[in-house]
Design a protein around this motif. Structure first.
Motif, PDB file in Angstrom:
ATOM      1  N   VAL A  15     -16.566  35.056  -0.707  1.00 16.59           N
ATOM      2  CA  VAL A  15     -18.008  34.995  -0.935  1.00 16.59           C
ATOM      3  C   VAL A  15     -18.286  35.008  -2.440  1.00 16.59           C
ATOM      4  O   VAL A  15     -17.768  35.850  -3.173  1.00 16.59           O
ATOM      5  N   ILE A  16     -19.094  34.068  -2.904  1.00 15.09           N
ATOM      6  CA  ILE A  16     -19.432  33.981  -4.323  1.00 15.09           C
ATOM      7  C   ILE A  16     -20.480  35.040  -4.648  1.00 15.09           C
ATOM      8  O   ILE A  16     -21.583  35.034  -4.095  1.00 15.09           O
ATOM      9  N   ASP A  17     -20.130  35.940  -5.554  1.00 14.43           N
ATOM     10  CA  ASP A  17     -21.031  37.010  -5.957  1.00 14.43           C
ATOM     11  C   ASP A  17     -22.037  36.484  -6.985  1.00 14.43           C
ATOM     12  O   ASP A  17     -21.679  35.664  -7.843  1.00 14.43           O
ATOM     13  N   PRO A  18     -23.287  36.942  -6.937  1.00 17.79           N
ATOM     14  CA  PRO A  18     -24.285  36.470  -7.915  1.00 17.79           C
ATOM     15  C   PRO A  18     -23.908  36.742  -9.362  1.00 17.79           C
ATOM     16  O   PRO A  18     -24.412  36.071 -10.274  1.00 17.79           O
ATOM     17  N   THR A  19     -23.031  37.729  -9.601  1.00 19.08           N
ATOM     18  CA  THR A  19     -22.665  38.057 -10.986  1.00 19.08           C
ATOM     19  C   THR A  19     -21.504  37.232 -11.497  1.00 19.08           C
ATOM     20  O   THR A  19     -21.152  37.323 -12.677  1.00 19.08           O
ATOM     21  N   GLN A  20     -20.879  36.421 -10.646  1.00 20.81           N
ATOM     22  CA  GLN A  20     -19.727  35.624 -11.065  1.00 20.81           C
ATOM     23  C   GLN A  20     -20.125  34.535 -12.049  1.00 20.81           C
ATOM     24  O   GLN A  20     -21.227  33.985 -11.974  1.00 20.81           O
ATOM     25  N   SER A  21     -19.201  34.200 -12.949  1.00 16.42           N
ATOM     26  CA  SER A  21     -19.403  33.068 -13.858  1.00 16.42           C
ATOM     27  C   SER A  21     -18.346  31.994 -13.647  1.00 16.42           C
ATOM     28  O   SER A  21     -18.384  30.953 -14.299  1.00 16.42           O
ATOM     29  N   PRO A  58     -18.710  26.493  -0.437  1.00 15.48           N
ATOM     30  CA  PRO A  58     -17.665  25.461  -0.380  1.00 15.48           C
ATOM     31  C   PRO A  58     -16.616  25.745   0.674  1.00 15.48           C
ATOM     32  O   PRO A  58     -15.958  24.832   1.158  1.00 15.48           O
ATOM     33  N   PHE A  59     -16.462  27.022   1.049  1.00 10.88           N
ATOM     34  CA  PHE A  59     -15.435  27.382   2.025  1.00 10.88           C
ATOM     35  C   PHE A  59     -15.921  27.216   3.463  1.00 10.88           C
ATOM     36  O   PHE A  59     -15.141  27.281   4.395  1.00 10.88           O
ATOM     37  N   ALA A  60     -17.225  27.012   3.641  1.00 10.43           N
ATOM     38  CA  ALA A  60     -17.790  26.686   4.950  1.00 10.43           C
ATOM     39  C   ALA A  60     -18.080  25.193   5.045  1.00 10.43           C
ATOM     40  O   ALA A  60     -18.756  24.743   5.967  1.00 10.43           O
ATOM     41  N   LYS A  61     -17.592  24.421   4.046  1.00 10.08           N
ATOM     42  CA  LYS A  61     -17.730  22.965   4.003  1.00 10.08           C
ATOM     43  C   LYS A  61     -19.185  22.519   3.944  1.00 10.08           C
ATOM     44  O   LYS A  61     -19.564  21.496   4.513  1.00 10.08           O
ATOM     45  N   GLN A  62     -20.014  23.338   3.250  1.00  7.13           N
ATOM     46  CA  GLN A  62     -21.392  22.930   3.013  1.00  7.13           C
ATOM     47  C   GLN A  62     -21.494  22.061   1.763  1.00  7.13           C
ATOM     48  O   GLN A  62     -22.399  21.245   1.643  1.00  7.13           O
ATOM     49  N   ILE A  63     -20.574  22.258   0.822  1.00 11.03           N
ATOM     50  CA  ILE A  63     -20.527  21.476  -0.399  1.00 11.03           C
ATOM     51  C   ILE A  63     -19.065  21.182  -0.705  1.00 11.03           C
ATOM     52  O   ILE A  63     -18.190  22.026  -0.442  1.00 11.03           O
ATOM     53  N   TYR A  64     -18.771  20.000  -1.209  1.00 13.43           N
ATOM     54  CA  TYR A  64     -17.403  19.552  -1.420  1.00 13.43           C
ATOM     55  C   TYR A  64     -17.213  19.047  -2.848  1.00 13.43           C
ATOM     56  O   TYR A  64     -18.165  18.610  -3.490  1.00 13.43           O
ATOM     57  N   MET A  65     -15.963  19.063  -3.298  1.00 19.78           N
ATOM     58  CA  MET A  65     -15.574  18.243  -4.447  1.00 19.78           C
ATOM     59  C   MET A  65     -14.435  17.355  -3.965  1.00 19.78           C
ATOM     60  O   MET A  65     -13.375  17.853  -3.564  1.00 19.78           O
ATOM     61  N   LEU A  66     -14.651  16.055  -3.994  1.00 23.84           N
ATOM     62  CA  LEU A  66     -13.700  15.108  -3.426  1.00 23.84           C
ATOM     63  C   LEU A  66     -13.109  14.229  -4.511  1.00 23.84           C
ATOM     64  O   LEU A  66     -13.804  13.802  -5.435  1.00 23.84           O
ATOM     65  N   GLY A  67     -11.818  13.957  -4.395  1.00 24.15           N
ATOM     66  CA  GLY A  67     -11.140  13.049  -5.305  1.00 24.15           C
ATOM     67  C   GLY A  67     -10.963  11.686  -4.661  1.00 24.15           C
ATOM     68  O   GLY A  67     -10.530  11.588  -3.522  1.00 24.15           O
ATOM     69  N   ARG A  68     -11.341  10.662  -5.385  1.00 27.61           N
ATOM     70  CA  ARG A  68     -11.151   9.296  -4.902  1.00 27.61           C
ATOM     71  C   ARG A  68     -10.495   8.460  -5.985  1.00 27.61           C
ATOM     72  O   ARG A  68     -10.853   8.579  -7.153  1.00 27.61           O
ATOM     73  N   ARG A  69      -9.542   7.621  -5.569  1.00 27.18           N
ATOM     74  CA  ARG A  69      -8.961   6.669  -6.507  1.00 27.18           C
ATOM     75  C   ARG A  69      -9.926   5.499  -6.646  1.00 27.18           C
ATOM     76  O   ARG A  69     -10.342   4.904  -5.656  1.00 27.18           O
ATOM     77  N   THR A  70     -10.300   5.189  -7.881  1.00 24.89           N
ATOM     78  CA  THR A  70     -11.281   4.145  -8.162  1.00 24.89           C
ATOM     79  C   THR A  70     -10.697   3.147  -9.148  1.00 24.89           C
ATOM     80  O   THR A  70     -10.074   3.540 -10.132  1.00 24.89           O
ATOM     81  N   LYS A  71     -10.888   1.873  -8.890  1.00 24.02           N
ATOM     82  CA  LYS A  71     -10.395   0.841  -9.795  1.00 24.02           C
ATOM     83  C   LYS A  71     -11.301   0.725 -11.012  1.00 24.02           C
ATOM     84  O   LYS A  71     -12.525   0.635 -10.885  1.00 24.02           O
ATOM     85  N   VAL A  72     -10.697   0.720 -12.185  1.00 21.62           N
ATOM     86  CA  VAL A  72     -11.446   0.527 -13.423  1.00 21.62           C
ATOM     87  C   VAL A  72     -10.716  -0.500 -14.280  1.00 21.62           C
ATOM     88  O   VAL A  72      -9.518  -0.748 -14.104  1.00 21.62           O
ATOM     89  N   LYS A  73     -11.431  -1.104 -15.217  1.00 20.69           N
ATOM     90  CA  LYS A  73     -10.839  -2.064 -16.144  1.00 20.69           C
ATOM     91  C   LYS A  73     -10.227  -1.323 -17.332  1.00 20.69           C
ATOM     92  O   LYS A  73     -10.837  -0.410 -17.880  1.00 20.69           O
ATOM     93  N   VAL A  74      -9.028  -1.714 -17.707  1.00 18.83           N
ATOM     94  CA  VAL A  74      -8.356  -1.128 -18.863  1.00 18.83           C
ATOM     95  C   VAL A  74      -7.751  -2.254 -19.696  1.00 18.83           C
ATOM     96  O   VAL A  74      -7.428  -3.326 -19.187  1.00 18.83           O
ATOM     97  N   TRP A  75      -7.629  -1.998 -20.987  1.00 19.05           N
ATOM     98  CA  TRP A  75      -7.062  -2.991 -21.882  1.00 19.05           C
ATOM     99  C   TRP A  75      -5.554  -2.808 -21.970  1.00 19.05           C
ATOM    100  O   TRP A  75      -5.060  -1.727 -22.281  1.00 19.05           O
ATOM    101  N   ASN A  76      -4.815  -3.861 -21.651  1.00 19.79           N
ATOM    102  CA  ASN A  76      -3.364  -3.858 -21.733  1.00 19.79           C
ATOM    103  C   ASN A  76      -2.975  -4.362 -23.121  1.00 19.79           C
ATOM    104  O   ASN A  76      -3.001  -5.570 -23.388  1.00 19.79           O
ATOM    105  N   GLU A  77      -2.625  -3.431 -24.015  1.00 13.24           N
ATOM    106  CA  GLU A  77      -2.332  -3.798 -25.399  1.00 13.24           C
ATOM    107  C   GLU A  77      -1.085  -4.667 -25.486  1.00 13.24           C
ATOM    108  O   GLU A  77      -1.026  -5.601 -26.287  1.00 13.24           O
ATOM    109  N   ARG A  78      -0.103  -4.368 -24.631  1.00 13.40           N
ATOM    110  CA  ARG A  78       1.143  -5.122 -24.687  1.00 13.40           C
ATOM    111  C   ARG A  78       0.949  -6.577 -24.276  1.00 13.40           C
ATOM    112  O   ARG A  78       1.461  -7.499 -24.925  1.00 13.40           O
ATOM    113  N   ALA A  79       0.184  -6.790 -23.210  1.00 16.15           N
ATOM    114  CA  ALA A  79      -0.040  -8.151 -22.719  1.00 16.15           C
ATOM    115  C   ALA A  79      -1.279  -8.792 -23.330  1.00 16.15           C
ATOM    116  O   ALA A  79      -1.538  -9.974 -23.095  1.00 16.15           O
TER     117      ALA A  79
END
Length: 320
Positions: A15-21, A58-79
Motif C-alpha cells: 500500500v502506497i503511504d501518503p508520506t512516501q516520495s 498499480p498492484f491491483a492493476k488499476q494503473i500500469y506502466m507498459l513497455g512496447r518495442r517501437t520502430k524509430v528512424k535512426v541515422w546509420n553513420e557507417r552506411a
C-alpha cells in the motif's frame, strides 16, 4: 484530482503511504512481477508520481506502466543512410477499473449523483443492442453513458478508430485481445471516454490501456508491439534500490511464430554490421546463441526473435 489513496485497515507493505516520495524496496520487488523490471529509474519514478497523484493502485492493476518495442528512424553513420530500429518505449496507462474507481471517488467527493447506462453495441444492420451475440464479426461502434446529476454524458467509440493492430503480411490485423474480444474492448473505450466527458479536468492525461496506439513523433510505424513480461535483467529496479548484481540466466517464454517483415531483416543486418559481425558464419553463430535453435538463413527468424536480438545489441552487451 484528489490525492486520496485507497488505504484499508488490512494494509500491507504494497500500500502506497501518503508520506512516501518513491516506491519502497518491497514495492519495487513486486513491480518485477508486473513485467517492468527493465525500466529505467526515471520511468519508475514517473510511474510512482502518477500512481500517487491519481490514487490508483498499480498492484491491483488499476494503473500500469507498459513497455512496447517501437520502430524509430535512426541515422546509420557507417552506411550513410537512415535506417529503422526497435527501441523500448514505456507508457503509463490506466485500466478500466482505474477509470471506474476514479469516477466514483470523484462523485463521492463532490456529492454528485451518478448513474450509468450501457454498454450498447451497433452493427451494420443499425440499432443499438445491449449484448453483442455475433461471434463471427466485430461491432462497428459501442456506446456508454455516464449520468451525473441527471445530465447524460454519452460517448460513442468507433471500432475503426480504436482497434489496436500490428503488421502481418504487409497489412494491419487486430492484436490478440481485439481479435478475441472486440465487443468487450470497444465497450471499455466508450466507457472511459464517457467518464472523461463527465469529469474532463480530473481525467485529463489518463490513457486507457485498451485504447492506446503508440505513435512516436519520429516513428515509422503507427503500431507497436507490447513486450510480454520476461526476466531479461533488473537494471532499472536495482538502480532505484541502489544495488548492482549480475543478472541470472533465465528461460524466455515461448512466443507465437510471426513472420518477420523485410524491414526487420534489414534492421537486423544493419545492427549486425554495426556490431562488427559481418560474415554469415559469424552472424549465424551469434544468432543461434541468442535464439536458442539452429537456422539456415535469417529469413527463418520470427519478428519476436529479431526484436530480441536487436534489443540485445542495442543494450551494448558484447556479442558472444
Amino acid at each position: 484530482m484528489s490525492n486520496e489513496l485507497a488505504v484499508r485497515s488490512n494494509t500491507t507493505d504494497l500500500v502506497i503511504d501518503p508520506t512516501q516520495s518513491a516506491f519502497t524496496e518491497a514495492q519495487l520487488a513486486a513491480l518485477q512481477q508486473l513485467g517492468i523490471d527493465d525500466a529505467p529509474k526515471g520511468d519508475i519514478d514517473l510511474f510512482f508520481h502518477q500512481a500517487k497523484r491519481t490514487g490508483l493502485d498499480p498492484f491491483a492493476k488499476q494503473i500500469y506502466m507498459l513497455g512496447r518495442r517501437t520502430k524509430v528512424k535512426v541515422w546509420n553513420e557507417r552506411a550513410k543512410r537512415q535506417d529503422e530500429e526497435w527501441v523500448m518505449k514505456y507508457t503509463i496507462q490506466t485500466g478500466i477499473d482505474g477509470y471506474r474507481v476514479t469516477g466514483h471517488r470523484l462523485a463521492r467527493i463532490a456529492g454528485d449523483d451518478i448513474a450509468v447506462e450501457g454498454p450498447f453495441w451497433r452493427g451494420a444492420d443499425g440499432g443499438w443492442d445491449d449484448v453483442w451475440l455475433d461471434p463471427t464479426s466485430h461491432p462497428l461502434a459501442a456506446k456508454y453513458v455516464v449520468v451525473k446529476n441527471g445530465v447524460p454524458y454519452s460517448s460513442v467509440a468507433m471500432y475503426s478508430e480504436y482497434v489496436q493492430t500490428y503488421s502481418k503480411d504487409n497489412r494491419q490485423v487486430p492484436n490478440s485481445m481485439w481479435a478475441k474480444m472486440p465487443a468487450n474492448q470497444l465497450a471499455k473505450c466508450a466507457e472511459a471516454a464517457a467518464w472523461r466527458k463527465a469529469y474532463p479536468n480530473d481525467f485529463s492525461g489518463m490513457v486507457l490501456e485498451d485504447a492506446v496506439q503508440i505513435i512516436d513523433a519520429e516513428s515509422t510505424s503507427v503500431t507497436s508491439e507490447r513486450v510480454p513480461s520476461k526476466k531479461r535483467g533488473t537494471a532499472g529496479l536495482e538502480e532505484a534500490l541502489g544495488i548492482t548484481k549480475e543478472p541470472e540466466p533465465v528461460t524466455e517464454p515461448e512466443q507465437p511464430a510471426i513472420e518477420a517483415p523485410a524491414a526487420d531483416l534489414g534492421a537486423l543486418q544493419t545492427a549486425l554490421l554495426g556490431a562488427g559481425i559481418e560474415e554469415w558464419p559469424e552472424q549465424k553463430a551469434f544468432l543461434v546463441g541468442r535464439i536458442g535453435h539452429d537456422i539456415e538463413s535469417p529469413q527463418e527468424l520470427t519478428e519476436f526473435e529479431i526484436g530480441g536480438v536487436l534489443d540485445f545489441i542495442a543494450n551494448g552487451e558484447p556479442a558472444e
